[in-house]
Design a protein around this motif. Structure first.
Motif, PDB file in Angstrom:
ATOM      1  N   LEU A  70       2.231  -9.958  -7.088  1.00 11.94           N
ATOM      2  CA  LEU A  70       3.366  -9.799  -7.874  1.00 11.94           C
ATOM      3  C   LEU A  70       2.970  -9.372  -9.412  1.00 11.94           C
ATOM      4  O   LEU A  70       3.682  -8.440 -10.002  1.00 11.94           O
ATOM      5  CB  LEU A  70       4.309 -10.858  -8.064  1.00 11.94           C
ATOM      6  CG  LEU A  70       4.861 -11.330  -6.870  1.00 11.94           C
ATOM      7  CD1 LEU A  70       5.462 -12.774  -7.124  1.00 11.94           C
ATOM      8  CD2 LEU A  70       5.900 -10.452  -6.420  1.00 11.94           C
ATOM      9  N   VAL A  87       1.995  -5.185  -8.928  1.00 15.61           N
ATOM     10  CA  VAL A  87       3.410  -3.880  -8.613  1.00 15.61           C
ATOM     11  C   VAL A  87       2.764  -2.771  -9.344  1.00 15.61           C
ATOM     12  O   VAL A  87       2.614  -2.702 -10.780  1.00 15.61           O
ATOM     13  CB  VAL A  87       4.569  -4.605  -8.942  1.00 15.61           C
ATOM     14  CG1 VAL A  87       5.768  -3.412  -8.716  1.00 15.61           C
ATOM     15  CG2 VAL A  87       4.900  -5.563  -7.935  1.00 15.61           C
ATOM     16  N   SER A 134       6.141  -1.539  -2.584  1.00 13.75           N
ATOM     17  CA  SER A 134       7.526  -1.843  -2.010  1.00 13.75           C
ATOM     18  C   SER A 134       7.675  -1.106  -0.655  1.00 13.75           C
ATOM     19  O   SER A 134       8.657  -0.493  -0.338  1.00 13.75           O
ATOM     20  CB  SER A 134       8.563  -1.436  -2.854  1.00 13.75           C
ATOM     21  OG  SER A 134       9.769  -2.007  -2.378  1.00 13.75           O
ATOM     22  N   ILE A 176       4.586  -5.537  -1.633  1.00  7.45           N
ATOM     23  CA  ILE A 176       4.894  -6.032  -2.623  1.00  7.45           C
ATOM     24  C   ILE A 176       4.344  -5.115  -3.647  1.00  7.45           C
ATOM     25  O   ILE A 176       5.185  -4.675  -4.564  1.00  7.45           O
ATOM     26  CB  ILE A 176       4.161  -7.389  -3.128  1.00  7.45           C
ATOM     27  CG1 ILE A 176       4.540  -8.760  -1.982  1.00  7.45           C
ATOM     28  CG2 ILE A 176       4.149  -7.803  -4.481  1.00  7.45           C
ATOM     29  CD1 ILE A 176       6.075  -8.857  -2.222  1.00  7.45           C
ATOM     30  N   LYS A 229       9.363  -8.679  -9.037  1.00  7.33           N
ATOM     31  CA  LYS A 229       9.712  -7.801  -7.814  1.00  7.33           C
ATOM     32  C   LYS A 229      11.161  -7.335  -8.050  1.00  7.33           C
ATOM     33  O   LYS A 229      11.866  -7.978  -8.639  1.00  7.33           O
ATOM     34  CB  LYS A 229       9.536  -8.543  -6.639  1.00  7.33           C
ATOM     35  CG  LYS A 229       9.897  -7.835  -5.347  1.00  7.33           C
ATOM     36  CD  LYS A 229       8.582  -6.891  -4.863  1.00  7.33           C
ATOM     37  CE  LYS A 229       9.195  -5.700  -4.184  1.00  7.33           C
ATOM     38  NZ  LYS A 229       9.658  -4.542  -4.674  1.00  7.33           N
TER      39      LYS A 229
END
Length: 320
Positions: free
Chosen positions: A199, A202, A128, A125, A223
């Motif tokens: 989330l 990120v 990525s 997350i 995301k």
């Protein structure tokens, strides 16, 4: 009345009835986004819904590509749906599904995440990471992932073949349902706070998209996905939940047929600005448009560029 006059009136009436009963043609998959009206609704604030419809339409009016939008604001009961049942290759957005399925499995087994699960969910997350994603995809298995999607209530999400998780087909409506698993009052996910936390962490160079125009006092949980392929150009997607002390809302924008990644990012950010502005009037934005020199044109690596045997065809990825 003369026979000729009667015949003319009869013919006219027949033509009118035939026109009224004729089926309405569907919008072509390759049609410009400007040809499909954005529809926002709110029982509590119809004026907001009307204004939001106009603003989203204006944001898309000069943009190329194929775009789907879904918005949900719990406070005003606002929902926006713009081509939201159109399927797209998910690219890295599917990592939201894989994370939630991992959290749900831990709930069902009445445990917290294992060290191995955490060691893969976090990088999947926050940066990525594709290797971590592949580990979790294999570990969960297609059968469990399919059952999880059924539990969420997704309607048009199809898992990618074999190990091609980035070719999972999804829709803006289904992504909205998946975000709702993390925010809904009746959510069945006990570990959702951990999911929202990831989330929100990120890394900076992947925080473009739906946070553009976000006002003060909110936190973004997002995301993104960015994948070029030999058909339909760049897939550029951004999904997010925005939380604060007085409100929670969700924004989903999926797109393909973008000539570059940067073009797709800018389209998404114009839509996001319109949504944030409409929902948070009189509060200044804390995040603007992503500078062009900070948008990479490197794929997220979630799928190969060329065809995949048994999956891709000349029209795959287009609107059914």
């Amino acid at each position: 009345m003369g026979t000729s006059m009667l015949n003319r009136r009869t013919a006219m009436a027949t033509a009118v009835v035939s026109a009224l009963l004729a089926p309405v043609p569907a919008v072509a998959a390759s049609a410009s986004t400007a040809q499909v009206p954005a529809a926002c609704r709110s029982t509590r604030n119809p004026e907001l819904a009307a204004r939001m419809s106009r603003d989203i339409g204006a944001a898309l009016s000069s943009r190329q590509g194929t775009v789907a939008v879904a918005v949900r604001d719990d406070n005003s009961d606002l929902t926006c749906s713009f081509a939201s049942e159109r399927q797209y290759d998910s690219a890295s957005v599917v990592k939201l599904t894989i994370m939630e399925a991992t959290l749900r499995r831990a709930d069902m087994l009445r445990r917290t995440l294992t060290n191995w699960e955490r060691a893969n969910v976090r990088p999947m997350i926050t940066i990525s990471d594709n290797t971590a994603t592949q580990h979790l995809w294999n570990d969960l298995g297609r059968t469990y992932l399919g059952r999880f999607l059924d539990r969420v209530g997704t309607r048009r999400t199809e898992l990618g073949p074999a190990g091609y998780w980035g070719l999972t087909r999804t829709t803006a409506d289904d992504q909205m349902r998946l975000l709702g698993v993390l925010t809904g009052a009746r959510s069945f996910l006990k570990n959702r706070a951990y999911g929202l936390k990831l989330l929100s962490q990120v890394r900076d160079d992947q925080r473009w998209g739906v946070p553009a125009g976000m006002p003060r006092g909110l936190q973004a949980h997002i995301k993104n996905g960015w994948l070029p392929r030999s058909t339909h150009g760049w897939r550029v997607h951004s999904v997010g939940v925005f939380t604060g002390s007085h409100r929670t809302y969700r924004i989903v924008v999926l797109s393909h047929d973008n000539p570059t990644m940067g073009y797709g990012v800018r389209t998404i950010e114009r839509i996001a600005q319109a949504v944030h502005r409409g929902l948070s009037r009189r509060r200044g934005a804390v995040q603007g448009l992503t500078p062009e020199n900070r948008i990479s044109e490197v794929s997220d690596g979630s799928a190969p560029r060329g065809p995949v045997r048994g999956w891709d065809g000349p029209e795959r990825g287009a609107t059914p």
